[in-house]
Write a protein that holds these residues in place. Sequence first.
Motif, PDB file in Angstrom:
ATOM      1  N   ASN A   1       0.822  -1.217   0.000  1.00 30.13           N
ATOM      2  CA  ASN A   1       0.000   0.000   0.000  1.00 30.13           C
ATOM      3  C   ASN A   1       0.852   1.262   0.000  1.00 30.13           C
TER       4      ASN A   1
ATOM      5  N   ASN B   1       2.637   1.565  -3.459  1.00 29.14           N
ATOM      6  CA  ASN B   1       1.695   1.952  -4.513  1.00 29.14           C
ATOM      7  C   ASN B   1       1.316   3.430  -4.402  1.00 29.14           C
TER       8      ASN B   1
ATOM      9  N   LYS C   1      -1.593   4.284 -14.399  1.00 25.97           N
ATOM     10  CA  LYS C   1      -1.766   3.217 -13.416  1.00 25.97           C
ATOM     11  C   LYS C   1      -3.010   2.452 -13.799  1.00 25.97           C
ATOM     12  N   TRP C   2      -2.881   1.143 -13.807  1.00 28.51           N
ATOM     13  CA  TRP C   2      -4.016   0.284 -14.097  1.00 28.51           C
ATOM     14  C   TRP C   2      -4.051  -0.812 -13.064  1.00 28.51           C
ATOM     15  N   GLN C   3      -5.101  -0.836 -12.254  1.00 27.89           N
ATOM     16  CA  GLN C   3      -5.246  -1.757 -11.131  1.00 27.89           C
ATOM     17  C   GLN C   3      -4.011  -1.663 -10.230  1.00 27.89           C
ATOM     18  N   THR C   4      -3.197  -2.699 -10.145  1.00 30.01           N
ATOM     19  CA  THR C   4      -2.028  -2.653  -9.266  1.00 30.01           C
ATOM     20  C   THR C   4      -0.729  -2.464 -10.032  1.00 30.01           C
ATOM     21  N   SER C   5      -0.819  -2.104 -11.286  1.00 29.84           N
ATOM     22  CA  SER C   5       0.377  -1.940 -12.115  1.00 29.84           C
ATOM     23  C   SER C   5       0.634  -0.468 -12.416  1.00 29.84           C
ATOM     24  N   HIS C   6       1.898  -0.099 -12.324  1.00 29.91           N
ATOM     25  CA  HIS C   6       2.349   1.248 -12.660  1.00 29.91           C
ATOM     26  C   HIS C   6       3.049   1.142 -14.004  1.00 29.91           C
TER      27      HIS C   6
ATOM     28  N   THR D   1       4.898  -4.003 -11.021  1.00 34.44           N
ATOM     29  CA  THR D   1       3.850  -4.611 -10.202  1.00 34.44           C
ATOM     30  C   THR D   1       4.458  -4.914  -8.837  1.00 34.44           C
TER      31      THR D   1
ATOM     32  N   LYS E   1       4.192  -6.760  -5.229  1.00 36.47           N
ATOM     33  CA  LYS E   1       3.626  -7.850  -4.433  1.00 36.47           C
ATOM     34  C   LYS E   1       4.140  -7.700  -3.007  1.00 36.47           C
TER      35      LYS E   1
END
Length: 140
Positions: A55, A58, A73-78, A92, A94
Motif C-alpha cells: 500500500n 503503490n 496506473k491500471w489496477q495494481t500496475s504502474h 507490479t 507484491k
Amino acid sequence: MRTFYLFQIKEEYEDLYERHAENLYQIFEYLFHLKENQTYEIELFSQLTAPIDKNTWNRDLFIRYHQERVYSKWQTSHIINDLYKEEISMLTIKRSYMRIESNQNRSTFFTYLETKHLPFFVCDFENHDYFWLSDLKTLV
C-alpha cells in the motif's frame, strides 16, 4: 522484453551477500524454479527477504508519477510509456517482491527505487542477470 524481480533483502543478509551476489542469485534462481517442498521454499525465502508494504509503495509511486504524461496506473500496475526514451515499463508490487517488465535494460523505475536506499537485489532469471540496485550506477 526483460522481466526483473526485485527482492528487498534483510540487512543481516545484505552484509553477508554484498560481495557474493552470485551466491544470492543462485539461491533465488533455485527458489524460482522449485516446484516441490514449498514449505522449505517459503521458509528460506522469508529468512532472506523483508516484506514489502504494498500500500505504501503503490501510494508513493502514484504520488511521484501521477502528473507526468508518460505514467499511467491500471489496477495494481504502474506503467511508464515514454515515447522519447522508447521505453515501456510496467511495475507490479507484491508483498514479497516487485516485478518490472521493460523493453529497456534500465527502467525508469530503477531510478526512483534507488532513491529509497533500500537493499534491493534484482534478478532477471531468463537472462541469468543479477545485481544490487545500489550498484546500478557503476554497472552502466
